[in-house]
Motif scaffolding. Structure first.
Motif, PDB file in Angstrom:
ATOM      1  N   GLU A 242       0.732  -1.337  -0.114  1.00 53.35           N
ATOM      2  CA  GLU A 242       0.075  -0.005   0.081  1.00 53.35           C
ATOM      3  C   GLU A 242       0.912   1.236  -0.055  1.00 53.35           C
ATOM      4  O   GLU A 242       0.335   2.285  -0.170  1.00 53.35           O
ATOM      5  N   ARG A 243       2.188   1.154   0.038  1.00 49.26           N
ATOM      6  CA  ARG A 243       2.910   2.258   0.145  1.00 49.26           C
ATOM      7  C   ARG A 243       2.981   3.016  -1.081  1.00 49.26           C
ATOM      8  O   ARG A 243       2.953   2.395  -2.096  1.00 49.26           O
ATOM      9  N   PRO A 244       2.849   4.372  -1.341  1.00 47.23           N
ATOM     10  CA  PRO A 244       2.812   4.749  -2.736  1.00 47.23           C
ATOM     11  C   PRO A 244       4.012   4.941  -3.645  1.00 47.23           C
ATOM     12  O   PRO A 244       3.642   4.687  -4.981  1.00 47.23           O
ATOM     13  N   HIS A 245       5.049   4.754  -3.188  1.00 39.99           N
ATOM     14  CA  HIS A 245       6.120   5.025  -4.084  1.00 39.99           C
ATOM     15  C   HIS A 245       6.885   3.315  -3.841  1.00 39.99           C
ATOM     16  O   HIS A 245       6.762   2.595  -3.119  1.00 39.99           O
ATOM     17  N   THR A 246       7.847   3.438  -5.135  1.00 42.31           N
ATOM     18  CA  THR A 246       8.545   2.097  -5.204  1.00 42.31           C
ATOM     19  C   THR A 246       9.966   2.420  -5.672  1.00 42.31           C
ATOM     20  O   THR A 246      10.177   3.402  -6.530  1.00 42.31           O
ATOM     21  N   LEU A 247      10.825   1.488  -5.095  1.00 45.71           N
ATOM     22  CA  LEU A 247      12.118   1.484  -5.442  1.00 45.71           C
ATOM     23  C   LEU A 247      12.596   0.105  -5.712  1.00 45.71           C
ATOM     24  O   LEU A 247      12.566  -0.861  -5.014  1.00 45.71           O
ATOM     25  N   VAL A 248      12.816  -0.474  -7.015  1.00 49.75           N
ATOM     26  CA  VAL A 248      13.111  -1.630  -7.577  1.00 49.75           C
ATOM     27  C   VAL A 248      14.435  -1.585  -8.245  1.00 49.75           C
ATOM     28  O   VAL A 248      14.818  -0.938  -8.893  1.00 49.75           O
ATOM     29  N   VAL A 249      15.474  -2.525  -7.364  1.00 47.12           N
ATOM     30  CA  VAL A 249      16.701  -2.759  -7.982  1.00 47.12           C
ATOM     31  C   VAL A 249      16.944  -4.176  -8.371  1.00 47.12           C
ATOM     32  O   VAL A 249      16.625  -5.314  -7.647  1.00 47.12           O
ATOM     33  N   ALA A 250      17.215  -4.373  -9.858  1.00 44.25           N
ATOM     34  CA  ALA A 250      17.144  -5.707 -10.314  1.00 44.25           C
ATOM     35  C   ALA A 250      17.810  -5.800 -11.658  1.00 44.25           C
ATOM     36  O   ALA A 250      17.748  -4.782 -12.200  1.00 44.25           O
ATOM     37  N   PRO A 251      18.520  -6.895 -12.004  1.00 39.39           N
ATOM     38  CA  PRO A 251      19.022  -6.981 -13.190  1.00 39.39           C
ATOM     39  C   PRO A 251      18.502  -6.731 -14.702  1.00 39.39           C
ATOM     40  O   PRO A 251      17.088  -7.059 -14.383  1.00 39.39           O
TER      41      PRO A 251
END
Length: 725
Positions: A242-251
């Motif tokens: 439910e948090r509004p923002h996203t940080l995705v680290v992936a190859p």
């Protein structure tokens, strides 16, 4: 004497007949009311502002100009039709005046420090009879404005406004604007009117039918339905936080694009750093059948869309408000941070939407500072931001997370070390330089290529500069004349660049080797191509990892665990356009004749970038802790962005294209096709710049006397032609 000829808003354009003031106002009113309704603003007030905004075009000064007539000497004064429109304010309820002035007074110009000193406060400061000029012969032409209001059936009591009332209305507007300079709030009403005016001006008689579905949310079922594929680990990761923002680290290849879309809940703005990657993403989203309007935004986007069979109206809408999904660069959002013309309309458009920022680490220090400044404004505008990256130093990651509101507001997604091990796919080999025998490097490269072509491999060769790529392409095509080859960089005509990008995917990536492509950094991000081998000049580690992502990219049960070679050439004495110390630290982190483990990348990146080094662009921003610095109804000129970021702002054309470029019958789209974009610094420091003719219309391009045959082989070369000698 009053004339009986039509009162025009626009002259004949692109084969269309002239547009009357009534027709144009009807279209703007429809757009303003639809935009206000969709964005939650007072529809009645939006319609009144639209009805009022251009009535000043009935002024004889404007009509003489639009009919191409010579003005008497005593009437040759600066005329802003929107200021003349304000003479009709007394017809409207006094309580509505503040919003109406916001909509009308600055829908073309900043109220002060306009580039041509024609804002209302500029004119007031200069003194002189500017009010009298803008109401000249008021009794003769104000009736034409009343006729437009009557035809529109505007809910006001129509009566003759006296000259004294009109003059008082303009003086009210001056005081209102002075007060707005002290306002910490931006003017949403200015944004509503600007958005509607630009929309209707582009579409003219097609405005009504294009308004339907303009702000519809996209159907993202395509991305949701792809969840659960074991080949793409992010597809097995929940996006329901439910948090509004996203940080995705992936190859690369882990499914970041699909995952970022799965995190979206509303209209989507998808930003990428390079034109080629934007074009590819646009095609990807179109194939996903998201419904609604899908738009592409960059300097040559109309040309790319024009080749896909999209209709004219869709192309005209690209830089207008609305759309379910927009694919663009952060530079198209920069207006909101720098206060460039139209920033209020951009803010209205993006407010409350999902914004995907893909691969933000790839930007220069100045551009990276700009992206973070945009992040600050978008958070204030209640946007949901989703950041995806394959390589982000911890210092930058922490700063992005802080600006998004910290762990309480940010859903953080990383893959485990065990999953990362499944993305090990590159064996790094270092190629040493012999400073005493520089020709030895070419011998080493040729030997690698000879074996690769024997093994039927497709090879990608990346140089750090256009000049370097051109020289290497010439050398290699002479060494391997029978091997299919291609050169790709930024200095091709825009029409050729679009064709080259398609050729890269269709004929080189899409067909078996042997072949080679010589390129610059333009292939680093989001191009879905997969080569068998790479030879690249040394660069910052994050850039190298992106380059490596173009080799052994496609995942299948058979390819998991396979390694493909990437060869990195030792840094030379000069490492332009990169910082030499960063390049040296990056090269030192690379293994030699060994695997580069995905699980080790974060440690290597942090060794290269131990601290966050952002350029200071604060003097160019219009916000301070969420409040406007310079007040409402103002904007900075576009040159501010150029000065701050040194982005591509100059253009060149070939001498062979000059005649077509300057021809009166040549449409602006064709001129864009003929232009070759370059950085201003490139042309500024070119020793032959004074020899290049510079045209004074279009994009004011420099004319380069390069033979067409040389251009077709190598792209633009800013070298010294024989004619200069």
């Amino acid at each position: 004497m009053k004339t009986t000829r039509p009162i025009l808003a626009k002259s004949a354009q692109r084969g269309n007949s002239p547009l009357t003031l009534l027709n144009h106002t009807q279209q703007v009113k429809a757009a303003a009311e639809a935009i206000a309704a969709q964005l939650g603003y007072d529809v009645r007030l939006a319609g009144l502002g639209a009805a009022l905004h251009d009535l000043g075009k009935a002024h004889p000064h404007f009509q003489a100009k639009i009919y191409g007539e010579e003005l008497p000497l005593h009437e040759q004064f600066p005329h802003r039709h929107e200021l003349s429109s304000l003479g009709f304010l007394p017809l409207f309820d006094r309580a509505d005046w503040p919003a109406l002035v916001d909509m009308v007074v600055a829908h073309h110009k900043s109220i002060r420090q306009d580039a041509r000193e024609r804002g209302i406060l500029d004119l007031q400061r200069q003194g002189g009879p500017w009010i009298a000029n803008h109401l000249l012969n008021w009794e003769d032409w104000s009736g034409d404005g009343l006729a437009v209001l009557a035809a529109l059936q505007v809910p006001v009591t129509l009566r003759k406004v006296t000259l004294q009332e009109a003059e008082a209305a303009l003086r009210y507007a001056v005081e209102h604007c002075r007060a707005q300079l002290r306002s910490p709030e931006w003017s949403a009403w200015r944004g509503v009117l600007m958005a509607a005016d630009h929309f209707a001006s582009a579409l003219q008689h097609d405005t009504d039918k294009q308004l339907a579905g303009l702000f519809d949310k996209p159907n993202l079922a395509f991305f949701q339905n792809r969840a659960g594929d074991a080949l793409y680990p992010l597809s097995q990761t929940s996006a329901a936080d439910e948090r509004p923002h996203t940080l995705v680290v992936a190859p690369t290849g882990a499914g970041k694009t699909d995952y970022l879309f799965r995190r979206c809940r509303g209209r989507v703005f998808y930003t990428l750093p390079f034109q080629a990657s934007i074009n590819a993403m646009f095609e990807r989203v179109r194939q996903a059948d998201t419904g609604g309007h899908v738009r592409l935004r960059h300097a040559m986007s109309k040309l790319v869309e024009g080749r896909t069979g999209r209709d004219v109206a869709e192309k005209l809408l690209q830089d207008k408000v609305g759309a379910s999904v927009k694919i663009l660069t952060p530079h198209q959002l920069a207006a909101v941070a720098f206060g460039l013309p139209g920033y209020e309309a951009v803010l209205l458009d993006v407010r409350g939407c999902d914004v995907i920022l893909d691969e933000i680490h790839t930007y220069s220090d100045k551009a990276q500072a700009m992206v973070l400044a945009i992040v600050d404004v978008l958070v204030l505008a209640n946007c949901r931001l989703h950041v995806g990256t394959a390589t982000m130093p911890t210092a930058l990651y922490d700063e992005v997370r802080r600006r998004l509101g910290g762990p309480e507001a940010v859903y953080e997604v990383r893959l485990s070390d065990e999953v990362l091990d499944e993305f090990n796919r590159h064996e790094v080999h270092k190629i040493a330089r012999d400073q005493k025998r520089p020709e030895a490097l070419a011998t080493t490269v040729d030997a690698l290529l000879r074996q690769a072509f024997t093994d039927n491999e497709k090879v990608l060769i990346i140089c750090n500069t256009v000049v370097g790529a051109q020289a290497e392409f010439e050398r290699l095509t002479q060494s391997f004349p029978a091997v299919k080859a291609m050169l790709l960089h930024s200095r091709f005509r825009r029409l050729d660049r679009a064709d080259l990008e398609k050729k890269l995917t269709a004929e080189f990536d899409g067909q078996p080797g042997p072949c080679f492509v010589v390129s610059t950094q333009v292939v680093e991000v989001s191009l879905d191509i997969s080569f068998d081998r790479m030879i690249t000049e040394a660069a910052p580690l994050d850039a190298l990892v992106q380059r490596f992502g173009r080799v052994n990219r496609r995942r299948s049960p058979e390819t998991i665990g396979q390694l493909k070679p990437v060869h990195v050439i030792e840094p030379d004495r000069k490492t332009l356009p990169y910082n030499r110390e960063v390049v040296l630290r990056s090269y030192a982190q690379l293994p030699d004749a060994a695997l580069l483990p995905e699980r080790d990348l974060q440690r290597c990146l942090d060794a290269v970038y131990p601290d966050l080094a952002l350029a200071n662009i604060n003097t160019h921003l219009i916000w301070d802790n969420g409040e406007l610095i310079e007040g409402a109804l103002t904007n900075r000129c576009r040159s501010v962005l150029v000065e701050a970021l040194e982005i591509e702002t100059a253009a060149c054309i070939l001498a062979d294209d000059r005649a077509e470029y300057v021809a009166e019958k040549t449409f602006w789209e064709r001129r864009i096709e003929l232009e070759i974009p370059i950085s201003w610094r490139t042309i500024q420091f070119n020793k032959n710049r004074q020899h290049y003719e510079r045209l004074d219309f279009g994009a004011a391009p420099f004319v380069v006397p390069q033979p067409l045959a040389d251009y077709r082989r190598l792209g633009l070369q800013l070298l010294e032609p024989d004619s200069f000698l």
